[in-house]
Motif scaffolding. Sequence first.
Motif, PDB file in Angstrom:
ATOM      1  N   ILE A 164       1.032  -1.388   0.029  1.00 15.86           N
ATOM      2  CA  ILE A 164      -0.084  -0.031   0.062  1.00 15.86           C
ATOM      3  C   ILE A 164       0.870   1.257  -0.042  1.00 15.86           C
ATOM      4  O   ILE A 164       0.669   2.261  -0.665  1.00 15.86           O
ATOM      5  CB  ILE A 164      -1.176   0.015   1.203  1.00 15.86           C
ATOM      6  N   LEU A 193      -6.734   8.493   0.176  1.00 14.51           N
ATOM      7  CA  LEU A 193      -6.131   7.442   0.288  1.00 14.51           C
ATOM      8  C   LEU A 193      -5.504   6.901   1.660  1.00 14.51           C
ATOM      9  O   LEU A 193      -5.721   5.996   1.926  1.00 14.51           O
ATOM     10  CB  LEU A 193      -4.779   7.824  -0.475  1.00 14.51           C
ATOM     11  N   LEU A 210       0.890   4.463  -2.933  1.00  7.70           N
ATOM     12  CA  LEU A 210       0.989   5.871  -2.621  1.00  7.70           C
ATOM     13  C   LEU A 210       2.295   6.536  -3.191  1.00  7.70           C
ATOM     14  O   LEU A 210       2.202   7.660  -3.699  1.00  7.70           O
ATOM     15  CB  LEU A 210       0.939   5.904  -0.837  1.00  7.70           C
ATOM     16  N   VAL A 223       1.890   7.136  -6.768  1.00  5.90           N
ATOM     17  CA  VAL A 223       0.856   7.942  -7.183  1.00  5.90           C
ATOM     18  C   VAL A 223       1.336   9.453  -7.211  1.00  5.90           C
ATOM     19  O   VAL A 223       1.087  10.393  -7.546  1.00  5.90           O
ATOM     20  CB  VAL A 223      -0.589   7.670  -6.278  1.00  5.90           C
TER      21      VAL A 223
END
Length: 376
Positions: free
Chosen positions: A15, A354, A19, A22
């Motif tokens: 995860i 997020l 991030l 992104v």
Amino acid sequence: MIEKKNSVYNILGKIGLVLVLVFSLCYCSKNIYASSSNFNVNPVTPENQIDKSLGYFNLLMNPEAEQNLTFNLNNTTSKSITVDMSFSRSTTNDNGLAIYDSAGKTKDSSLQYNIEDYVEIPKKEITISAHSQVTVTAKIKMPQGANSGVLAGGFAFKEKKSKNQESTSKGVSITNEYRYVIALVIQQDTQKVSPQLKMNDAKATQVNSRNVFTANLQNMSPTYLQDMNAKATVKNVNNPEIKYSFENSDMKMAPNSNFNFAIPVSIQGNMKDQTSKALEPGKYHLTMTVYGVKNTNGTYESTVDGKAVKYEYKWEFEKEFEIAEEKAQKLNQSDPTVHYKEPINWLMIIGIALILIILLLIFLIFSRKRNKDSHQ
């Protein structure tokens, strides 16, 4: 138990990696403009150059005289390049700067001899082999009647590129843009000519989607107006509390040219939490004082950055004009700073979303783990 913990850390690690990717995509897609050129240009100074220390052509010519000007172009790269050569008369842009780009500029009404009509470029597209030099020429002629003042323009050299040509590397696009300009000033004598400044119309309009007042200033003389310093104030005739002022002490006007001096109405630059006041319709009165050509023995004095500066020339102008209600409404509606609202920061919203998703996943993972442990 150890395997379960490792699986939790693996999930969290993945995860976190998502991030990072992104936000990297959000912030790393940028354009970078290269600061170096693939070529350079050196003008060859002729014998009739007035001041040989100058890096441009300032020539003393006889009426109807013709001559060739020479330029040496050097390719500093290991590949062949093509350079476009052009010529434009000197004009004044709306920042109050003398430039050599007449594209989109109508000839000034006071311009009697357009230097563009007296300059010929035999070869406008020049190919230069790798690490080599080529010599190019331009032909100029002095018109018969231009016996006072100067004619001014500039030769421009720019590397020719295919449409939207760019090189990309690791998500960063690099665009090379470099333009050499060599000025040309020709005259029949060195006698000083005084600038003649005139104010034409004044009106409300927009610059970069911001409300402004503009006063069109015209230099009607065939000479540069150096060290131009303008101070302007616009007041609403019926409500003197509505007042806008602006000054610019670092301007220069080209010979026989005009430009629109802007007095801001709306807030310029970074808005922060501010909004601009709407432009009010009605009658307005513009007063302007303009100084020109710095001289320690000058007759006129002004203050620039807290210091007294003397000038040779001074002009004072006044003009009344009216803004119709319909015009004011139209300008206010198209100015984004009037009744300004902060735009939605989608990047921040996505980031918060997020983070909330991660926290929810962590909560679900540990809840599931706790339930399994309680059943064992």
